[in-house]
Design a protein around this motif. Structure first.
Motif, PDB file in Angstrom:
ATOM      1  N   HIS A 231       0.858  -1.199   0.000  1.00 46.57           N
ATOM      2  CA  HIS A 231       0.000   0.000   0.000  1.00 46.57           C
ATOM      3  C   HIS A 231       0.888   1.242   0.000  1.00 46.57           C
ATOM      4  CE1 HIS A 231      -2.748   2.731   2.649  1.00 46.57           C
ATOM      5  NE2 HIS A 231      -3.069   2.898   1.384  1.00 46.57           N
ATOM      6  N   PHE A 232       0.739   2.053  -1.024  1.00 45.48           N
ATOM      7  CA  PHE A 232       1.437   3.348  -1.074  1.00 45.48           C
ATOM      8  C   PHE A 232       0.397   4.417  -1.390  1.00 45.48           C
ATOM      9  CE2 PHE A 232       4.823   0.342  -1.948  1.00 45.48           C
ATOM     10  CZ  PHE A 232       5.939   0.891  -1.331  1.00 45.48           C
ATOM     11  N   GLU A 233       0.546   5.588  -0.800  1.00 42.10           N
ATOM     12  CA  GLU A 233      -0.465   6.643  -0.980  1.00 42.10           C
ATOM     13  C   GLU A 233       0.167   8.018  -1.126  1.00 42.10           C
ATOM     14  OE1 GLU A 233      -3.082   7.104   2.381  1.00 42.10           O
ATOM     15  OE2 GLU A 233      -4.518   8.309   1.243  1.00 42.10           O
ATOM     16  N   PHE A 234      -0.298   8.707  -2.127  1.00 37.68           N
ATOM     17  CA  PHE A 234       0.066  10.102  -2.395  1.00 37.68           C
ATOM     18  C   PHE A 234      -1.183  10.972  -2.308  1.00 37.68           C
ATOM     19  CE2 PHE A 234       3.837   9.863  -5.660  1.00 37.68           C
ATOM     20  CZ  PHE A 234       4.748   9.933  -4.625  1.00 37.68           C
ATOM     21  N   ALA A 235      -1.039  12.187  -1.781  1.00 36.52           N
ATOM     22  CA  ALA A 235      -2.040  13.238  -1.988  1.00 36.52           C
ATOM     23  C   ALA A 235      -1.582  14.053  -3.199  1.00 36.52           C
ATOM     24  CB  ALA A 235      -2.149  14.118  -0.751  1.00 36.52           C
ATOM     25  N   VAL A 236      -2.499  14.285  -4.118  1.00 36.17           N
ATOM     26  CA  VAL A 236      -2.151  14.935  -5.387  1.00 36.17           C
ATOM     27  C   VAL A 236      -3.149  16.048  -5.689  1.00 36.17           C
ATOM     28  CG1 VAL A 236      -1.767  14.555  -7.860  1.00 36.17           C
ATOM     29  CG2 VAL A 236      -1.358  12.682  -6.261  1.00 36.17           C
ATOM     30  N   ALA A 237      -2.638  17.230  -6.013  1.00 33.45           N
ATOM     31  CA  ALA A 237      -3.508  18.315  -6.478  1.00 33.45           C
ATOM     32  C   ALA A 237      -3.544  18.289  -8.001  1.00 33.45           C
ATOM     33  CB  ALA A 237      -2.980  19.662  -5.990  1.00 33.45           C
ATOM     34  N   ILE A 238      -4.741  18.456  -8.549  1.00 29.77           N
ATOM     35  CA  ILE A 238      -4.882  18.572 -10.003  1.00 29.77           C
ATOM     36  C   ILE A 238      -4.707  20.060 -10.338  1.00 29.77           C
ATOM     37  CG2 ILE A 238      -6.344  18.031 -11.999  1.00 29.77           C
ATOM     38  CD1 ILE A 238      -5.895  15.615 -10.072  1.00 29.77           C
ATOM     39  N   THR A 239      -3.747  20.382 -11.176  1.00 26.11           N
ATOM     40  CA  THR A 239      -3.541  21.781 -11.556  1.00 26.11           C
ATOM     41  C   THR A 239      -3.592  21.893 -13.077  1.00 26.11           C
ATOM     42  OG1 THR A 239      -1.146  21.817 -11.962  1.00 26.11           O
ATOM     43  CG2 THR A 239      -1.854  21.862  -9.650  1.00 26.11           C
ATOM     44  N   SER A 240      -3.684  23.139 -13.556  1.00 24.38           N
ATOM     45  CA  SER A 240      -3.748  23.347 -15.015  1.00 24.38           C
ATOM     46  C   SER A 240      -2.475  22.828 -15.671  1.00 24.38           C
ATOM     47  CB  SER A 240      -3.959  24.824 -15.317  1.00 24.38           C
ATOM     48  OG  SER A 240      -2.921  25.571 -14.724  1.00 24.38           O
ATOM     49  N   LYS A 241      -1.377  22.720 -14.881  1.00 26.79           N
ATOM     50  CA  LYS A 241      -0.111  22.213 -15.448  1.00 26.79           C
ATOM     51  C   LYS A 241       0.015  20.698 -15.310  1.00 26.79           C
ATOM     52  CE  LYS A 241       2.354  26.443 -14.163  1.00 26.79           C
ATOM     53  NZ  LYS A 241       2.523  26.877 -12.771  1.00 26.79           N
ATOM     54  N   GLY A 242      -0.963  20.068 -14.647  1.00 24.85           N
ATOM     55  CA  GLY A 242      -0.889  18.616 -14.452  1.00 24.85           C
ATOM     56  C   GLY A 242      -0.885  18.262 -12.982  1.00 24.85           C
ATOM     57  N   PRO A 243      -0.485  17.017 -12.661  1.00 21.06           N
ATOM     58  CA  PRO A 243      -0.511  16.592 -11.253  1.00 21.06           C
ATOM     59  C   PRO A 243       0.575  17.288 -10.430  1.00 21.06           C
ATOM     60  CG  PRO A 243       0.369  14.845 -12.674  1.00 21.06           C
ATOM     61  CD  PRO A 243      -0.086  15.946 -13.581  1.00 21.06           C
ATOM     62  N   ASP A 244       0.203  17.735  -9.241  1.00 16.08           N
ATOM     63  CA  ASP A 244       1.149  18.332  -8.296  1.00 16.08           C
ATOM     64  C   ASP A 244       1.113  17.446  -7.046  1.00 16.08           C
ATOM     65  OD1 ASP A 244       2.672  19.853  -6.572  1.00 16.08           O
ATOM     66  OD2 ASP A 244       1.376  21.643  -6.663  1.00 16.08           O
ATOM     67  N   VAL A 245       2.137  16.605  -6.873  1.00 15.52           N
ATOM     68  CA  VAL A 245       2.159  15.659  -5.758  1.00 15.52           C
ATOM     69  C   VAL A 245       2.514  16.411  -4.470  1.00 15.52           C
ATOM     70  CG1 VAL A 245       3.222  13.584  -4.815  1.00 15.52           C
ATOM     71  CG2 VAL A 245       2.780  13.742  -7.277  1.00 15.52           C
ATOM     72  N   LEU A 246       1.627  16.322  -3.480  1.00 15.17           N
ATOM     73  CA  LEU A 246       1.806  17.075  -2.234  1.00 15.17           C
ATOM     74  C   LEU A 246       2.606  16.275  -1.204  1.00 15.17           C
ATOM     75  CD1 LEU A 246      -1.819  18.523  -1.921  1.00 15.17           C
ATOM     76  CD2 LEU A 246       0.148  19.477  -3.169  1.00 15.17           C
ATOM     77  N   THR A 247       2.736  14.971  -1.439  1.00 19.81           N
ATOM     78  CA  THR A 247       3.504  14.068  -0.575  1.00 19.81           C
ATOM     79  C   THR A 247       4.934  14.009  -1.100  1.00 19.81           C
ATOM     80  OG1 THR A 247       1.489  12.742  -0.381  1.00 19.81           O
ATOM     81  CG2 THR A 247       3.549  11.693   0.327  1.00 19.81           C
ATOM     82  N   ASP A 248       5.909  13.770  -0.215  1.00 23.01           N
ATOM     83  CA  ASP A 248       7.301  13.680  -0.656  1.00 23.01           C
ATOM     84  C   ASP A 248       7.918  12.348  -0.210  1.00 23.01           C
ATOM     85  OD1 ASP A 248       9.897  14.055  -1.444  1.00 23.01           O
ATOM     86  OD2 ASP A 248      10.350  15.616   0.019  1.00 23.01           O
ATOM     87  N   PHE A 249       7.950  11.374  -1.130  1.00 19.34           N
ATOM     88  CA  PHE A 249       8.611  10.101  -0.811  1.00 19.34           C
ATOM     89  C   PHE A 249      10.135  10.286  -0.775  1.00 19.34           C
ATOM     90  CE2 PHE A 249       5.295   6.691  -2.288  1.00 19.34           C
ATOM     91  CZ  PHE A 249       4.488   7.038  -1.231  1.00 19.34           C
ATOM     92  N   GLY A 250      10.628  11.372  -1.373  1.00 19.23           N
ATOM     93  CA  GLY A 250      12.078  11.618  -1.406  1.00 19.23           C
ATOM     94  C   GLY A 250      12.696  11.640  -0.013  1.00 19.23           C
ATOM     95  N   VAL A 251      12.022  12.293   0.923  1.00 15.84           N
ATOM     96  CA  VAL A 251      12.588  12.380   2.289  1.00 15.84           C
ATOM     97  C   VAL A 251      12.573  11.005   2.968  1.00 15.84           C
ATOM     98  CG1 VAL A 251      12.132  14.839   2.645  1.00 15.84           C
ATOM     99  CG2 VAL A 251      10.389  13.152   3.308  1.00 15.84           C
TER     100      VAL A 251
END
Ligand code: MG
Ligand code: MG
Length: 258
Positions: A231-251
């Protein structure tokens, strides 16, 4: 009813989801054989409160803890316990929520405890890839079915199965808003994606059959065949430029590599 968010509201949702990401990164340092899932819950609760937020899941529909921690064949909604001791070879899905400045954060990551078997390792990799495939479809003009279809196609192509009973969701002032975001579906079907929508995409993918059962505690969901689930989960905002991932798996992944 789908609530569209302003840019300012999306930034508050980002703040929450970055705190969730930081909490999961903190947990990455603690996940090891011998640690109990209740130990992890305490670390997370203290971390979230010390950053000025409230644990988003605690008390939600009566849920008793800060984290949902689901080990091996448990899919989601596992309750942290002093009796659940992690051991080498386990996988552990940690789902974490926060509430701060009127908005929720909600993201999840499945961790390996030490060395895990190659089949389970592949399940984790493919589930995360399926999430990214879903995110790539989260753009204006597409529909919810495009997201679910991308997740499902990727998972099933690798011989895995997609849990149907639990789905992703809108995120905002409430933890679970419209629309529902299934991890399966048909292209071009379902609600239209528009700028300002914020959704949680959260594939729950099983190594074996897709059938699940509820444990007697009333919360924990596990696979019927007791094979592992990821199970993996991201919160994502839909923007006019495309998906904006609000979660950061990088950290989280940086913490895992340290
Ligand atoms: Mg979640
Ligand atoms: Mg969620």
């Amino acid at each position: 009813m789908i609530y569209l968010k302003t840019d300012e509201e999306i930034e508050l949702l980002r703040e929450n989801n970055l705190l969730v990401s930081a909490t999961l990164a903190e947990l990455a340092h603690h996940i090891a054989p011998g640690v109990t899932t209740l130990d992890l819950d305490k670390v997370a609760e203290e971390f979230i409160r010390s950053h000025g937020a409230l644990p988003g899941f605690l008390g939600y529909n009566g849920f008793p803890n800060t984290l949902c921690i689901s080990v091996n064949e448990q899919v989601v909604h596992g309750i942290p316990s002093s009796k659940t001791v992690l051991k080498e070879g386990d996988i552990v899905s940690v789902d974490c929520g926060t509430f701060m400045k009127g908005f929720y954060g909600d993201s999840a990551y499945t961790f390996a405890v030490g060395k895990i078997d190659p089949h389970t390792e592949a399940l984790l990799r493919v589930t995360k890839e399926a999430l990214y495939k879903g995110v790539a479809q989260a753009k204006p003009g597409n529909r919810i079915g495009d997201v679910g279809n991308a997740v499902q196609e990727h998972a099933e192509r690798h011989g895995y199965s997609v849990v149907r009973e639990m789905v992703g969701h809108g995120l905002g002032h409430k933890m679970h808003e419209d629309p529902q975001v299934p991890n399966y579906g048909a292209r071009g079907r379902g609600p239209l994606l528009k700028p300002g929508m914020v959704i949680c995409i959260e594939p729950m993918i099983n190594l074996g059959s897709r059938e699940i059962v509820f444990e007697r505690d009333g919360w924990t969901v596990r696979t019927r065949d007791r094979k592992p689930a990821a199970h993996f989960e991201f919160a994502v905002a839909i923007t006019s430029k495309g998906p904006d991932v609000l979660t950061d798996f990088g950290v989280i992944e940086k913490a895992l590599n340290n």
